[in-house]
Design a protein around this motif. Structure first.
Motif, PDB file in Angstrom:
ATOM      1  N   MET A  46       5.960  -5.072  13.787  1.00  0.00           N
ATOM      2  CA  MET A  46       5.796  -5.348  12.564  1.00  0.00           C
ATOM      3  C   MET A  46       5.120  -4.678  11.328  1.00  0.00           C
ATOM      4  SD  MET A  46       7.566  -8.216  12.692  1.00  0.00           S
ATOM      5  CE  MET A  46       7.244  -8.992  11.232  1.00  0.00           C
ATOM      6  N   LEU A  47       4.931  -3.512  11.948  1.00  0.00           N
ATOM      7  CA  LEU A  47       4.162  -2.594  10.850  1.00  0.00           C
ATOM      8  C   LEU A  47       5.107  -2.255   9.681  1.00  0.00           C
ATOM      9  CD1 LEU A  47       2.438   0.654  12.363  1.00  0.00           C
ATOM     10  CD2 LEU A  47       1.626  -1.301  11.144  1.00  0.00           C
ATOM     11  N   SER A  48       6.460  -2.352  10.012  1.00  0.00           N
ATOM     12  CA  SER A  48       7.526  -2.224   8.913  1.00  0.00           C
ATOM     13  C   SER A  48       7.156  -3.536   7.813  1.00  0.00           C
ATOM     14  CB  SER A  48       8.781  -2.247   9.333  1.00  0.00           C
ATOM     15  OG  SER A  48       9.085  -3.490   9.835  1.00  0.00           O
ATOM     16  N   ALA A  49       6.934  -4.507   8.184  1.00  0.00           N
ATOM     17  CA  ALA A  49       6.674  -5.797   7.385  1.00  0.00           C
ATOM     18  C   ALA A  49       5.491  -5.364   6.621  1.00  0.00           C
ATOM     19  CB  ALA A  49       6.417  -7.151   8.204  1.00  0.00           C
ATOM     20  N   VAL A  50       4.358  -4.789   6.982  1.00  0.00           N
ATOM     21  CA  VAL A  50       3.390  -4.305   6.333  1.00  0.00           C
ATOM     22  C   VAL A  50       3.747  -3.358   5.192  1.00  0.00           C
ATOM     23  CG1 VAL A  50       1.062  -3.254   6.334  1.00  0.00           C
ATOM     24  CG2 VAL A  50       1.745  -4.806   8.205  1.00  0.00           C
ATOM     25  N   GLU A  51       4.427  -2.390   5.686  1.00  0.00           N
ATOM     26  CA  GLU A  51       5.123  -1.278   4.583  1.00  0.00           C
ATOM     27  C   GLU A  51       5.910  -2.098   3.338  1.00  0.00           C
ATOM     28  OE1 GLU A  51       3.806   1.594   4.958  1.00  0.00           O
ATOM     29  OE2 GLU A  51       3.552   1.753   7.006  1.00  0.00           O
ATOM     30  N   ARG A  52       6.704  -2.930   3.780  1.00  0.00           N
ATOM     31  CA  ARG A  52       7.563  -3.604   2.771  1.00  0.00           C
ATOM     32  C   ARG A  52       6.452  -4.312   1.882  1.00  0.00           C
ATOM     33  NH1 ARG A  52      10.401  -1.371   5.774  1.00  0.00           N
ATOM     34  NH2 ARG A  52       9.698   0.050   4.552  1.00  0.00           N
ATOM     35  N   LYS A  53       5.472  -5.023   2.372  1.00  0.00           N
ATOM     36  CA  LYS A  53       4.469  -5.698   1.649  1.00  0.00           C
ATOM     37  C   LYS A  53       3.864  -4.919   0.629  1.00  0.00           C
ATOM     38  CE  LYS A  53       3.899  -9.671   1.706  1.00  0.00           C
ATOM     39  NZ  LYS A  53       4.612 -10.657   0.636  1.00  0.00           N
ATOM     40  N   ILE A  54       3.456  -3.873   1.044  1.00  0.00           N
ATOM     41  CA  ILE A  54       2.759  -2.618   0.120  1.00  0.00           C
ATOM     42  C   ILE A  54       3.823  -2.388  -0.837  1.00  0.00           C
ATOM     43  CG2 ILE A  54       1.336  -0.631  -0.111  1.00  0.00           C
ATOM     44  CD1 ILE A  54       0.716  -0.775   2.715  1.00  0.00           C
ATOM     45  N   GLU A  55       5.057  -2.117  -0.530  1.00  0.00           N
ATOM     46  CA  GLU A  55       5.964  -1.650  -1.618  1.00  0.00           C
ATOM     47  C   GLU A  55       6.126  -2.824  -2.500  1.00  0.00           C
ATOM     48  OE1 GLU A  55       8.296   1.206   1.697  1.00  0.00           O
ATOM     49  OE2 GLU A  55       9.324  -0.523   0.809  1.00  0.00           O
ATOM     50  N   GLN A  56       6.212  -4.031  -2.147  1.00  0.00           N
ATOM     51  CA  GLN A  56       6.114  -5.216  -2.947  1.00  0.00           C
ATOM     52  C   GLN A  56       5.360  -5.492  -4.064  1.00  0.00           C
ATOM     53  OE1 GLN A  56       6.202  -9.344  -1.390  1.00  0.00           O
ATOM     54  NE2 GLN A  56       5.654  -9.874  -3.363  1.00  0.00           N
ATOM     55  N   TYR A  57       4.112  -5.212  -3.351  1.00  0.00           N
ATOM     56  CA  TYR A  57       2.755  -5.134  -4.345  1.00  0.00           C
ATOM     57  C   TYR A  57       2.858  -4.179  -5.437  1.00  0.00           C
ATOM     58  CZ  TYR A  57       0.285  -8.445  -1.218  1.00  0.00           C
ATOM     59  OH  TYR A  57      -0.137  -9.628  -0.307  1.00  0.00           O
ATOM     60  N   MET A  58       3.256  -3.007  -5.002  1.00  0.00           N
ATOM     61  CA  MET A  58       3.496  -1.737  -5.941  1.00  0.00           C
ATOM     62  C   MET A  58       4.575  -2.170  -7.074  1.00  0.00           C
ATOM     63  SD  MET A  58       1.461   0.682  -5.287  1.00  0.00           S
ATOM     64  CE  MET A  58       0.327  -0.513  -5.026  1.00  0.00           C
ATOM     65  N   ALA A  59       5.689  -2.796  -6.707  1.00  0.00           N
ATOM     66  CA  ALA A  59       6.840  -3.173  -7.417  1.00  0.00           C
ATOM     67  C   ALA A  59       6.363  -4.276  -8.232  1.00  0.00           C
ATOM     68  CB  ALA A  59       8.076  -3.647  -6.880  1.00  0.00           C
ATOM     69  N   ASP A  60       5.593  -5.094  -7.969  1.00  0.00           N
ATOM     70  CA  ASP A  60       4.965  -6.218  -8.713  1.00  0.00           C
ATOM     71  C   ASP A  60       4.460  -5.445  -9.833  1.00  0.00           C
ATOM     72  OD1 ASP A  60       5.540  -8.052  -6.993  1.00  0.00           O
ATOM     73  OD2 ASP A  60       3.324  -8.414  -6.297  1.00  0.00           O
ATOM     74  N   LEU A  61       3.899  -4.325 -10.028  1.00  0.00           N
ATOM     75  CA  LEU A  61       3.100  -3.792 -11.238  1.00  0.00           C
ATOM     76  C   LEU A  61       4.125  -3.200 -12.333  1.00  0.00           C
ATOM     77  CD1 LEU A  61       0.467  -1.632  -9.211  1.00  0.00           C
ATOM     78  CD2 LEU A  61       0.147  -3.960 -10.178  1.00  0.00           C
ATOM     79  N   ASP A  62       5.267  -3.274 -11.983  1.00  0.00           N
ATOM     80  CA  ASP A  62       6.400  -3.012 -12.883  1.00  0.00           C
ATOM     81  C   ASP A  62       6.241  -1.424 -13.555  1.00  0.00           C
ATOM     82  OD1 ASP A  62       8.990  -3.324 -13.762  1.00  0.00           O
ATOM     83  OD2 ASP A  62       8.140  -4.848 -15.359  1.00  0.00           O
ATOM     84  N   GLU A  63       5.794  -0.471 -12.692  1.00  0.00           N
ATOM     85  CA  GLU A  63       5.515   0.616 -13.508  1.00  0.00           C
ATOM     86  C   GLU A  63       5.949   2.041 -12.585  1.00  0.00           C
ATOM     87  OE1 GLU A  63       3.284   1.185 -16.575  1.00  0.00           O
ATOM     88  OE2 GLU A  63       4.400   2.959 -16.000  1.00  0.00           O
ATOM     89  N   LEU A 101       2.421 -14.588   7.440  1.00  0.00           N
ATOM     90  CA  LEU A 101       2.506 -14.089   6.143  1.00  0.00           C
ATOM     91  C   LEU A 101       1.193 -13.609   5.587  1.00  0.00           C
ATOM     92  CD1 LEU A 101       4.272 -13.240   3.682  1.00  0.00           C
ATOM     93  CD2 LEU A 101       3.918 -15.414   3.095  1.00  0.00           C
ATOM     94  N   SER A 102       0.019 -14.433   5.862  1.00  0.00           N
ATOM     95  CA  SER A 102      -1.180 -14.094   5.453  1.00  0.00           C
ATOM     96  C   SER A 102      -1.945 -12.890   6.403  1.00  0.00           C
ATOM     97  CB  SER A 102      -2.177 -15.242   5.467  1.00  0.00           C
ATOM     98  OG  SER A 102      -2.096 -16.069   6.550  1.00  0.00           O
ATOM     99  N   VAL A 103      -1.242 -12.691   7.482  1.00  0.00           N
ATOM    100  CA  VAL A 103      -1.887 -11.596   8.309  1.00  0.00           C
ATOM    101  C   VAL A 103      -1.110 -10.292   7.898  1.00  0.00           C
ATOM    102  CG1 VAL A 103      -1.695 -10.463  10.628  1.00  0.00           C
ATOM    103  CG2 VAL A 103      -1.972 -12.752  10.491  1.00  0.00           C
ATOM    104  N   ILE A 104       0.084 -10.184   7.718  1.00  0.00           N
ATOM    105  CA  ILE A 104       0.856  -9.128   6.895  1.00  0.00           C
ATOM    106  C   ILE A 104       0.266  -8.832   5.532  1.00  0.00           C
ATOM    107  CG2 ILE A 104       3.126  -8.375   6.002  1.00  0.00           C
ATOM    108  CD1 ILE A 104       3.293  -8.555   8.923  1.00  0.00           C
ATOM    109  N   LYS A 105       0.026  -9.833   4.911  1.00  0.00           N
ATOM    110  CA  LYS A 105      -0.577  -9.458   3.537  1.00  0.00           C
ATOM    111  C   LYS A 105      -2.020  -8.824   3.710  1.00  0.00           C
ATOM    112  CE  LYS A 105       1.244 -13.202   0.723  1.00  0.00           C
ATOM    113  NZ  LYS A 105       0.886 -14.496  -0.098  1.00  0.00           N
ATOM    114  N   THR A 106      -3.036  -9.409   4.342  1.00  0.00           N
ATOM    115  CA  THR A 106      -4.235  -8.997   4.678  1.00  0.00           C
ATOM    116  C   THR A 106      -4.266  -7.537   5.372  1.00  0.00           C
ATOM    117  OG1 THR A 106      -4.976 -11.007   5.471  1.00  0.00           O
ATOM    118  CG2 THR A 106      -6.311  -9.216   6.010  1.00  0.00           C
ATOM    119  N   ALA A 107      -3.115  -7.124   6.332  1.00  0.00           N
ATOM    120  CA  ALA A 107      -2.943  -5.683   6.820  1.00  0.00           C
ATOM    121  C   ALA A 107      -2.694  -4.789   5.619  1.00  0.00           C
ATOM    122  CB  ALA A 107      -1.925  -5.803   7.790  1.00  0.00           C
TER     123      ALA A 107
END
Ligand code: FPP
Ligand code: MG
Length: 298
Positions: A1-18, A47-53
């Protein structure tokens, strides 16, 4: 499930729209994701575990971006550091962005977890400050070294394990002790590998700590056992660009006096305690993570 953590970080970065942030983040070398692994193993993959990680890995990445500026380090994980590629200003700002976005997202997890993680980041920053001030001169203060590595490295692992335990409804204290021991041993091993491994294996320059001014545990122990002439010689090499023969002399002295074994034993005792705790809780995979950590070569 580490890949879900990578996707979540990418999503957080994409949120910044920069676009610049996305491009810079892609240049960051992936680490071992040790903190995320711990969190997932303790708490599963909701989901909250993935987000925290994801948040904790972003904070960790931010701290290394700043650390490489502070340490004037130009290589990390076998690749040029971000400060080497784009300069200090860019590295610091990307660190700020990762850190701030991480904290923004942390607020939506829970107040208790938010407090635990932000408390650890205060410790992290105090630990880095102590690391810098201890590096001004050679010292033999083992207690200060231990406190500094607790703050600089173990505090975030302790909080990672504690946050995961809270999310999973497990006993917070036991998992925090596990994370703290793992973090202390991790930094002790890191400091040993600086002496025993080569640059290629480490992915960063070897025998660099002493040159940077860091009196890590093996140097404290070595100084204690050397006769006055050799102790004087060791002092004269502190903070110096070491010649190959000077590096060899330090390594020979470390081996001759059993310093590597002595320092390793200290880290191993912390790992044994962590393994015992996890065995008692039936957490075989967490015991395995602890054992693998002490056997690593980079
Ligand atoms: C690496 O130590 C450094 C750390 C683990 C902590 C760095 C913390 C800060 C810079 C505080 C600021 C925090 C945030 C979140 C912005 P090291 O230099 O011994 O290890 P290395 O050889 O891997 O560089
Ligand atoms: Mg560093």
């Amino acid at each position: 499930m580490l890949s879900a953590v990578e996707r979540k970080i990418e999503q957080y970065m994409a949120d910044l729209d920069e676009r610049a942030v996305k491009m810079l983040y892609e240049k960051l070398p992936y680490g071992k994701r040790l903190r995320a692994k711990l969190i997932l193993k303790i708490a599963g993959d909701s989901l909250s575990v993935i987000k925290t990680a994801a948040i904790i890995e972003m904070i960790h990445a931010a701290s290394l971006l700043h650390d490489d500026v502070i340490d004037e380090a130009y290589m990390r994980r076998s690749r040029p550091s971000l400060n080497a590629l784009y300069g200090n200003k860019t590295a610091i700002m990307l660190g700020d962005i990762l850190y701030a976005k991480g904290f923004l997202e942390l607020n939506s997890i829970s107040l208790e977890i938010s407090k635990m993680v932000s408390g650890a980041v205060v410790q992290l920053s105090l630990g880095e400050l102590k690391d810098v001030s201890l590096s001004a001169a050679f010292h033999t203060d083992k207690e200060s070294y231990l406190q500094m590595i607790y703050q600089k490295t173990a505090s975030l692992m302790e909080a990672s394990a504690g946050a995961a335990a809270l999310l999973a409804g497990k006993e917070k204290e036991v998992y925090m002790t596990y994370g703290r021991n793992l973090g202390m041993a991790f930094q002790m091993i890191d400091d040993l590998l600086d002496i025993t491994m080569d640059t290629k294996t480490l992915g960063k320059p070897a025998m660099h700590d002493f040159k940077e001014g860091k009196t890590t545990l093996p140097y404290i122990y070595l100084y204690e056992v050397l006769g006055s002439d050799d102790a004087e010689k060791l002092l004269s090499l502190h903070k110096k660009n070491l010649l190959q023969e000077e590096q060899n002399w330090i390594k020979e002295q470390m081996h001759k006096h059993g310093i590597i074994e002595k320092s390793y034993k200290e880290a191993k005792e912390l790992i044994d305690e962590a393994v015992l705790l996890m065995n008692e809780k039936g957490e075989a995979e967490l015991s395995d993570i602890a054992r693998a950590m002490i056997e690593r070569s980079f």
